[in-house]
Scaffold this active site. Structure first.
Site, PDB file in Angstrom:
ATOM      1  N   ASP A 117       0.849  -1.206   0.000  1.00  0.00           N
ATOM      2  CA  ASP A 117       0.000   0.000   0.000  1.00  0.00           C
ATOM      3  C   ASP A 117       0.879   1.250   0.000  1.00  0.00           C
ATOM      4  O   ASP A 117       1.813   1.353   0.800  1.00  0.00           O
ATOM      5  CB  ASP A 117      -0.906   0.009   1.240  1.00  0.00           C
ATOM      6  CG  ASP A 117      -1.941  -1.110   1.195  1.00  0.00           C
ATOM      7  OD1 ASP A 117      -2.085  -1.734   0.127  1.00  0.00           O
ATOM      8  OD2 ASP A 117      -2.605  -1.367   2.220  1.00  0.00           O
ATOM      9  N   ASP A 153       4.567  -0.802  -9.028  1.00  0.00           N
ATOM     10  CA  ASP A 153       4.531   0.041 -10.235  1.00  0.00           C
ATOM     11  C   ASP A 153       4.403   1.506  -9.825  1.00  0.00           C
ATOM     12  O   ASP A 153       4.291   2.379 -10.680  1.00  0.00           O
ATOM     13  CB  ASP A 153       3.341  -0.343 -11.127  1.00  0.00           C
ATOM     14  CG  ASP A 153       2.023   0.029 -10.475  1.00  0.00           C
ATOM     15  OD1 ASP A 153       1.906  -0.113  -9.236  1.00  0.00           O
ATOM     16  OD2 ASP A 153       1.100   0.477 -11.186  1.00  0.00           O
TER      17      ASP A 153
HETATM   18  N1  SAH Z   1       1.027  -8.655  -2.843  1.00  0.00           N
HETATM   19  C1  SAH Z   1      -0.248  -8.695  -3.562  1.00  0.00           C
HETATM   20  C2  SAH Z   1      -1.274  -7.728  -2.966  1.00  0.00           C
HETATM   21  C3  SAH Z   1      -0.880  -6.284  -2.996  1.00  0.00           C
HETATM   22  S1  SAH Z   1      -2.072  -5.195  -2.217  1.00  0.00           S
HETATM   23  C4  SAH Z   1      -0.009  -8.430  -5.034  1.00  0.00           C
HETATM   24  O1  SAH Z   1       1.071  -7.939  -5.380  1.00  0.00           O
HETATM   25  O2  SAH Z   1      -0.900  -8.705  -5.844  1.00  0.00           O
HETATM   26  C5  SAH Z   1      -1.334  -5.000  -0.623  1.00  0.00           C
HETATM   27  C6  SAH Z   1      -1.790  -6.060   0.365  1.00  0.00           C
HETATM   28  O3  SAH Z   1      -1.091  -5.868   1.589  1.00  0.00           O
HETATM   29  C7  SAH Z   1      -3.267  -5.996   0.710  1.00  0.00           C
HETATM   30  O4  SAH Z   1      -3.848  -7.277   0.589  1.00  0.00           O
HETATM   31  C8  SAH Z   1      -3.288  -5.478   2.154  1.00  0.00           C
HETATM   32  O5  SAH Z   1      -4.399  -5.958   2.888  1.00  0.00           O
HETATM   33  C9  SAH Z   1      -1.978  -6.006   2.685  1.00  0.00           C
HETATM   34  N2  SAH Z   1      -1.420  -5.199   3.758  1.00  0.00           N
HETATM   35  C10 SAH Z   1      -1.295  -3.852   3.745  1.00  0.00           C
HETATM   36  N3  SAH Z   1      -0.750  -3.403   4.890  1.00  0.00           N
HETATM   37  C11 SAH Z   1      -0.514  -4.505   5.657  1.00  0.00           C
HETATM   38  C12 SAH Z   1       0.019  -4.684   6.962  1.00  0.00           C
HETATM   39  N4  SAH Z   1       0.412  -3.650   7.682  1.00  0.00           N
HETATM   40  N5  SAH Z   1       0.122  -5.949   7.416  1.00  0.00           N
HETATM   41  C13 SAH Z   1      -0.296  -6.998   6.688  1.00  0.00           C
HETATM   42  N6  SAH Z   1      -0.829  -6.883   5.443  1.00  0.00           N
HETATM   43  C14 SAH Z   1      -0.941  -5.651   4.937  1.00  0.00           C
END
Ligand code: SAH
Length: 212
Positions: A117, A153
């Site tokens: 994120d 990205d």
């Molecule tokens: N890695 C995957 C998803 C990316 S979206 C891909 O590349 O397709 C980012 C993901 O991280 C989301 O599912 C979100 O719920 C998780 N996430 C974000 N912050 C987090 C945190 N502090 N601890 C655990 N998971 C987290």
């Protein structure tokens, strides 16, 4: 990751044999869980688990733990795992902030961060999984020579992450702004987000760092 509240997902996760519900009790004993001494690779924020499931199938000599904070997302990874039953793959529903309570010093050999994120507001920089605050946590749990691999990205997030890693004194082993057209493309396993965003024409950035 867009969230739909899937009814009963929390309960389903609690009773799933591939999910570790009391991860803190395994601190320092993750190899016992897998029943071997193989390296441990973790993905933090794995989403629906495409990347880690494919990695586990490709590398039976590595143990994998997928970490995700939302049950409604993690549950998608379980659908796949219930079919394949990969012996070297397990899941944890937890917040990344807690990694040091779940892994003992030096217990993880590699950490994957994929499409984390972005937290675009400056005041939220600490929440980015590649911030210096998180690097400090990873520094504690990574084994000697352990690496962090990060893909995104999102250029502003990537630039921030490269700066943070350098300032926190990590060594940049790989740094590419267009992974798919680089010498590091071979063997790349795409994540869900990577498929989606590269199909839109976005270049994928990647770094690999280790301690100096
Ligand atoms: N890695 C995957 C998803 C990316 S979206 C891909 O590349 O397709 C980012 C993901 O991280 C989301 O599912 C979100 O719920 C998780 N996430 C974000 N912050 C987090 C945190 N502090 N601890 C655990 N998971 C987290």
């Amino acid at each position: 990751m867009r969230l739909r509240n899937i009814r009963g997902s929390r309960e389903r996760i609690e009773e799933n044999r591939f999910v570790i519900n009391d991860p803190k009790s395994y601190r320092g004993r993750w190899r016992e869980l897998f029943g071997n001494d193989r390296p441990l690779h973790i993905e933090i924020g794995m989403g629906k688990g495409k990347f880690i499931s494919e990695m586990a199938a490709l590398h039976p000599e590595i143990n994998y733990l997928g970490i995700e904070k939302y049950s409604s997302v993690l549950i998608r990874a379980l659908d796949k795992q219930e079919e394949t039953e990969a012996p070297n793959l397990r899941f944890i529903r937890m917040e990344a902030e807690e990694v040091c309570e779940v892994f003992a010093p030096g217990e993880a050999d590699r950490i994957y961060l994929n499409f984390s994120d972005p937290w675009p507001k400056d005041r939220h920089a600490k929440r980015r999984l590649t911030s210096r605050e998180f690097l400090r946590r990873y520094d504690q749990i990574l084994a000697e020579g352990g690496q962090i691999e990060f893909k995104t990205d999102n250029r502003p997030l990537f630039d921030f992450s490269v700066d943070e890693a350098r300032e926190a004194g990590w060594q940049m082993l790989v740094c590419t702004y267009d992974l798919h057209h680089s010498e590091f493309a071979e063997g790349n396993v795409m994540t869900e987000y990577e498929e989606k965003f590269s199909a839109l024409g976005n270049p994928i950035h990647k770094y690999i760092i280790c301690r100096k």
